[in-house]
Design a protein around this motif. Sequence first.
Motif, PDB file in Angstrom:
ATOM      1  N   HIS A  83       0.833  -1.204   0.000  1.00  0.00           N
ATOM      2  CA  HIS A  83       0.000   0.000   0.000  1.00  0.00           C
ATOM      3  C   HIS A  83       0.867   1.254   0.000  1.00  0.00           C
ATOM      4  O   HIS A  83       0.535   2.244  -0.666  1.00  0.00           O
ATOM      5  N   GLU A  91       0.418   4.430  -2.508  1.00  0.00           N
ATOM      6  CA  GLU A  91      -0.036   5.711  -1.982  1.00  0.00           C
ATOM      7  C   GLU A  91       0.999   6.815  -2.206  1.00  0.00           C
ATOM      8  O   GLU A  91       0.644   7.975  -2.430  1.00  0.00           O
ATOM      9  N   LEU A 150       0.482   7.853  -5.809  1.00  0.00           N
ATOM     10  CA  LEU A 150      -0.733   8.656  -5.963  1.00  0.00           C
ATOM     11  C   LEU A 150      -0.521  10.086  -5.480  1.00  0.00           C
ATOM     12  O   LEU A 150      -1.010  11.041  -6.103  1.00  0.00           O
ATOM     13  N   LYS A 173      -8.267   5.911  -3.779  1.00  0.00           N
ATOM     14  CA  LYS A 173      -7.794   4.626  -3.231  1.00  0.00           C
ATOM     15  C   LYS A 173      -8.415   4.424  -1.853  1.00  0.00           C
ATOM     16  O   LYS A 173      -8.683   5.399  -1.129  1.00  0.00           O
ATOM     17  N   MET A 208     -14.691   1.034  -5.200  1.00  0.00           N
ATOM     18  CA  MET A 208     -13.801   1.304  -6.327  1.00  0.00           C
ATOM     19  C   MET A 208     -14.575   1.381  -7.643  1.00  0.00           C
ATOM     20  O   MET A 208     -14.339   2.257  -8.479  1.00  0.00           O
ATOM     21  N   VAL A 242      -6.721   5.272 -10.165  1.00  0.00           N
ATOM     22  CA  VAL A 242      -7.190   4.511  -9.020  1.00  0.00           C
ATOM     23  C   VAL A 242      -6.069   3.577  -8.571  1.00  0.00           C
ATOM     24  O   VAL A 242      -5.391   2.942  -9.392  1.00  0.00           O
ATOM     25  N   GLY A 243      -5.834   3.541  -7.277  1.00  0.00           N
ATOM     26  CA  GLY A 243      -4.777   2.693  -6.729  1.00  0.00           C
ATOM     27  C   GLY A 243      -5.338   1.525  -5.949  1.00  0.00           C
ATOM     28  O   GLY A 243      -6.454   1.597  -5.411  1.00  0.00           O
ATOM     29  N   GLY A 244      -4.591   0.449  -5.892  1.00  0.00           N
ATOM     30  CA  GLY A 244      -5.042  -0.712  -5.143  1.00  0.00           C
ATOM     31  C   GLY A 244      -4.014  -1.821  -5.141  1.00  0.00           C
ATOM     32  O   GLY A 244      -2.886  -1.646  -5.610  1.00  0.00           O
ATOM     33  N   ASP A 290      -7.330  -6.190  -5.708  1.00  0.00           N
ATOM     34  CA  ASP A 290      -8.306  -5.255  -6.261  1.00  0.00           C
ATOM     35  C   ASP A 290      -8.380  -5.367  -7.778  1.00  0.00           C
ATOM     36  O   ASP A 290      -9.465  -5.435  -8.355  1.00  0.00           O
TER      37      ASP A 290
END
Length: 788
Positions: free
Chosen positions: A623, A627, A630, A645, A665, A679-681, A685
């Motif tokens: 993560h 992050e 992002l 996210k 999401m 979009v982050g994951g 995800d």
Amino acid sequence: GPAIAWGDSRGELGVIACGRCATCDLEVVASRDLLLVAGMRPVQRDRLRAAGIETIDHLADAVAAPKGMNPDTFAMLQTQARLQLSAPAGTGNAVALEAGQPPAMPPYEVVAPAALGALPRPDLGDLFFDFEGDPLYTEFTEFTELTVDADATVWGIDYLFGWVDVREQYTAVWAHSFAEERAALETFLDFIDVHRVQHPDFHIYHYAPYEPTHLLTMAARYGTREADLDRLLRDGVFVDLYPIVRRALRVGSRSYSIKKLEPLYMGAEVRTSAVQKGDDSIVRYVEARALREDGLDAAAQEIFDDLADYNRYDCVSTRRLRDWLVDHARAAGLRPTPDPEPDERAYEPSPRAVALAAAATTHPHDSAEAACLRLGAAAIDYYPREAKSFWATHFLRLREPLSLWEETRDVLSVDAARSRVVEQWHHPEGKSERRRVELRGEMAPGTRLSAGSSPFAVYELPAPFPFDAPPRWIHCTRTVTVVEVLDDGAVVEELAVDGNTWEELPIALTPQAPPSAGRQQAAIDEWADAVLAASPQLPADAATDILARRPPRTLRRASGESGLPAAHGDDVDAILRAVLALDRSYLAVQGPPGTGKTYVGSHVIARLVAEYGYKVGVVAQSHAVVEHMLGRIVAAGIAPELVGKAPKDPSAPGIPFTVIAKNAMAGFTAEHAGTGFVVGGTAWDFAHEARIPRQSLDLLVIDEAGQFSLASTIAVSLAAPRLLLLGDPQQLPQVSQGTHPEPVDTSALGWVMDGADVIPPEYGYFLARTWRMHPRVAEPVSRLSYGG
């Protein structure tokens, strides 16, 4: 000045010695150090020395346990010290023997006769098994059946599989190459299959966990007979005598190796071969191979025969030890232990994996197509193999003494004296009963604990809480939650069991169970179905391009242009144009430390969203990495409401992007589909079709792709037609639990680069300028690691 004396820690300087090497051993023996005592851990030695108990003699004469040491532990160590002092060789001094004179029998005590009840009922089909191996053997071949990765050097071979039956008839299967080792494994398991039909209640006895551990590694390495071996292990066919000995007996010997126990039950049958120790066998084996290569077959065979005799003796010794232990169990009035019920975590190879492996054989073995299909076959079973390896190791820890596994990665060996209950058992409002415990101790090298993780707390049997322990287990476990990470341990929270609480502390923390791979597995299976449908051709998609090591396919090639766009000093612009030109393929960007990889990546993404309305996903192994990227994308000019996210810690201050719920999401992406977004994951995800529909993104960026496995790359690749690999495989790789028949645990970027220091220009871009180091500092790094 004078050398530091043995045992002088120089106060706060904290000088320590390993206590194990030959140099230390001379000092241990000369000073009658506590390390002479079998099973003495360094932390126990420190506590005894702090109480004025500095030698084996002091320990034997001590009247009480020092403050903070468990009385049972102290009693065990004191009994061990007393027995060693009464044994001729118990304190490390050499004992001269006349020719033909057997070693003296060491004194022993049966301190826990109930532990002998772990022995199963003897059977006429019982076998007694032992390996001989050379850990430094390897094969330097450019391309072998073993691996499709020329740089993935494999070390170690078990060159002799030996066993005896109850009549002590000996069977030996030799293996002098990896191909022969695979054949030997299959021959051994073929024999076991037939033998089990004739003797359904038989067991395979061994001493210490080497044999089943290496069989597991072998089966995974060669991708053969894994299910057969897994079944034998789950059915309790293998029986390790070492933990039974360690729990039931105290022997007046510095070592509990089987060779030191043999005077107890072998009588006058002493070893007479030239090989006397395991280390000797390795040296002699290498010598024999060299003689054979020089054409001196007779001299080589003489050594091989001696090695076989050494192995046969070990097998016979295991059989005699089993019988000796059974005699003591009968004398104590104990009944044999039944075999455990098979565990539900069975491993079977996937039919898709079998089909892809079969498809690979229709292509030339050295071809990119065959390598791609073999990797795909291994990828299908990647997560099951990882889980199988974890649980096999986990259950091994529950059967083996702490001393055998306390130094393995992600294990905390708890020191009870430094640990304490922080919060006693209590009922938080609306929650179940729980307590918090501060556990401190010795962390194995490479151990990483993280807040919120759920490792296993290991307790000694009998369990202090309701627990149905299978036969031959000596430990039990409970899942706990890490609340706070300490320099030498962690604060954990554990829950009561059916209303039962306890005062005891665990003896160790061990790694948490692997997460479920349901979504990733489903995505890999879906990719495999497409590959099988396209057979005998390979499909045109990003994951297949990576596995086949095909240069990125671009629309430029279709229009007659060659290669990727040139950078001309502007990496961001060149990478942007290359991504736009991708034709359902991938692009690789290698960025060594300090070269602005995150800056370049974030600005490429920002321009794709702002100028072309791209829908972009960002995935990584953690993560924190996602992050961070992002945040940099927002800093590059993309509005925070277009970057979303579900953060690792939603309560963290200053989150620069839009916080969305884990299950929101799909709503976020649908809301911004017309404007573009980021979009982050996690891999979970992007493999989850309900969160990110298949091929719904324009681009998926894999950050730190030098740590992202090929299997995970396949799983996430279904989210987008284009992949951008950012990273540097020369930095730390992803940690894999299991052994795999193909290097599917290799990182995606590392696989594409195929061992090159710098990515070839036809595969992507190399960020050559460092912004972090002075050129004179960067020069040796560049010369040594990146081809200058």
